[in-house]
Scaffold this active site. Structure first.
Site, PDB file in Angstrom:
ATOM      1  N   ASP A 104       0.865  -1.185   0.000  1.00 29.21           N
ATOM      2  CA  ASP A 104       0.000   0.000   0.000  1.00 29.21           C
ATOM      3  C   ASP A 104       0.908   1.243   0.000  1.00 29.21           C
ATOM      4  OD1 ASP A 104      -2.329   1.540   0.241  1.00 29.21           O
ATOM      5  OD2 ASP A 104      -2.425   1.327   2.397  1.00 29.21           O
ATOM      6  N   ASP A 133      -7.993  -8.331   5.780  1.00 27.65           N
ATOM      7  CA  ASP A 133      -9.079  -8.248   6.747  1.00 27.65           C
ATOM      8  C   ASP A 133      -9.691  -6.867   6.866  1.00 27.65           C
ATOM      9  OD1 ASP A 133      -6.684  -7.123   8.023  1.00 27.65           O
ATOM     10  OD2 ASP A 133      -7.943  -7.030   9.819  1.00 27.65           O
TER      11      ASP A 133
HETATM   12  P1  IMP Z   1       1.714  -0.193   4.067  1.00 33.60           P
HETATM   13  O1  IMP Z   1       2.154  -0.651   2.686  1.00 33.60           O
HETATM   14  O2  IMP Z   1       2.837  -0.002   5.022  1.00 33.60           O
HETATM   15  O3  IMP Z   1       0.831   1.027   3.969  1.00 33.60           O
HETATM   16  O4  IMP Z   1       0.822  -1.274   4.782  1.00 33.60           O
HETATM   17  C1  IMP Z   1       0.335  -2.358   4.153  1.00 33.60           C
HETATM   18  C2  IMP Z   1      -0.546  -3.092   5.140  1.00 33.60           C
HETATM   19  O5  IMP Z   1      -1.761  -2.363   5.348  1.00 33.60           O
HETATM   20  C3  IMP Z   1      -0.945  -4.415   4.545  1.00 33.60           C
HETATM   21  O6  IMP Z   1      -0.038  -5.432   4.894  1.00 33.60           O
HETATM   22  C4  IMP Z   1      -2.328  -4.615   5.120  1.00 33.60           C
HETATM   23  O7  IMP Z   1      -2.227  -5.235   6.373  1.00 33.60           O
HETATM   24  C5  IMP Z   1      -2.871  -3.227   5.294  1.00 33.60           C
HETATM   25  N1  IMP Z   1      -3.742  -2.845   4.149  1.00 33.60           N
HETATM   26  C6  IMP Z   1      -3.461  -1.964   3.180  1.00 33.60           C
HETATM   27  N2  IMP Z   1      -4.474  -1.867   2.301  1.00 33.60           N
HETATM   28  C7  IMP Z   1      -5.418  -2.729   2.736  1.00 33.60           C
HETATM   29  C8  IMP Z   1      -6.732  -3.088   2.240  1.00 33.60           C
HETATM   30  O8  IMP Z   1      -7.234  -2.621   1.207  1.00 33.60           O
HETATM   31  N3  IMP Z   1      -7.412  -4.015   2.969  1.00 33.60           N
HETATM   32  C9  IMP Z   1      -6.919  -4.582   4.106  1.00 33.60           C
HETATM   33  N4  IMP Z   1      -5.699  -4.271   4.603  1.00 33.60           N
HETATM   34  C10 IMP Z   1      -4.962  -3.343   3.919  1.00 33.60           C
END
Ligand code: IMP
Ligand code: MG
Length: 182
Positions: free
Chosen positions: A110, A166
């Site tokens: 993300d 989730d």
């Molecule tokens: P980031 O890339 O550090 O922002 O975090 C990614 C984490 O956020 C992932 O491993 C998921 O646990 C959570 N996440 C991001 N987008 C989603 C989504 O659309 N649904 C559920 N969890 C998400």
């Protein structure tokens, strides 16, 4: 049918079908077999979201006679600190990664903050290399510079659930990816 079943069947829109995921997992397994066959590799799943994808991926790899060591990490990022990206390690890897080829396996990339942190963390443990495999990539949301080595699907800026992902710890068990609409 319980009320809970009724709610998700009514309001969840399937974004990626079970069939499409199965096909993609097979394709990714073939690519990973080419990269890791004959190497001393460790696949590191990111709890909790990565557990379904990792489980399906490694079961495909037996077809290539590839049997990676498997370990897990669990990370948490503090709520409300998205811009500063404070990540904490809840559970670290337990295997020795010295001279190992490491593949991080997670559900979704993300902002990229969690996985950038994890990649740097694991790289400090003496691994030969650390690569990244994610089922989903929300490319438009990236806040830090990180490029996955293996990606299943690029998706738009939806909040999705299923196949490990989730909403408040639920729906990880859906065999497809759905857009969560509350
Ligand atoms: P980031 O890339 O550090 O922002 O975090 C990614 C984490 O956020 C992932 O491993 C998921 O646990 C959570 N996440 C991001 N987008 C989603 C989504 O659309 N649904 C559920 N969890 C998400
Ligand atoms: Mg996660």
């Amino acid at each position: 049918m319980t009320h809970g079943d009724f709610v998700y069947l009514t309001f969840m829109r399937v974004l990626i079908s079970e069939r499409a995921i199965k096909k993609k997992v097979k394709q990714l397994a073939a690519l990973l077999a080419r990269e890791y066959k004959g190497t001393d590799c460790v696949f590191v799943g990111v709890l909790y979201g990565g557990f379904v994808f990792l489980a399906d991926l490694v079961r495909e790899l037996h077809r290539y006679d590839l049997h990676p060591a498997i370990d897990f990490v669990r990370l948490t990022s503090y709520q409300g600190t998205e811009s500063t990206g404070t990540i904490r390690i809840y559970k670290d890897v337990e295997l020795d990664l010295t001279a190992k080829r490491v593949l991080i396996v997670d559900d979704i990339l993300d902002t990229g903050m969690t996985l950038k942190f994890l990649k740097e963390h694991l790289s400090q443990k003496g691994a030969t290399d650390v690569k990244l495999c994610v089922l989903l990539d929300k490319k438009g949301r990236r806040k830090v510079d990180i490029t996955p080595d293996y990606v299943g699907f690029e998706i738009g800026n939806y909040f999705v659930v299923g196949y490990g992902l989730d909403c408040d710890h639920r729906y990880r068990n859906l065999p497809y990816i759905a857009i969560y609409e509350g």
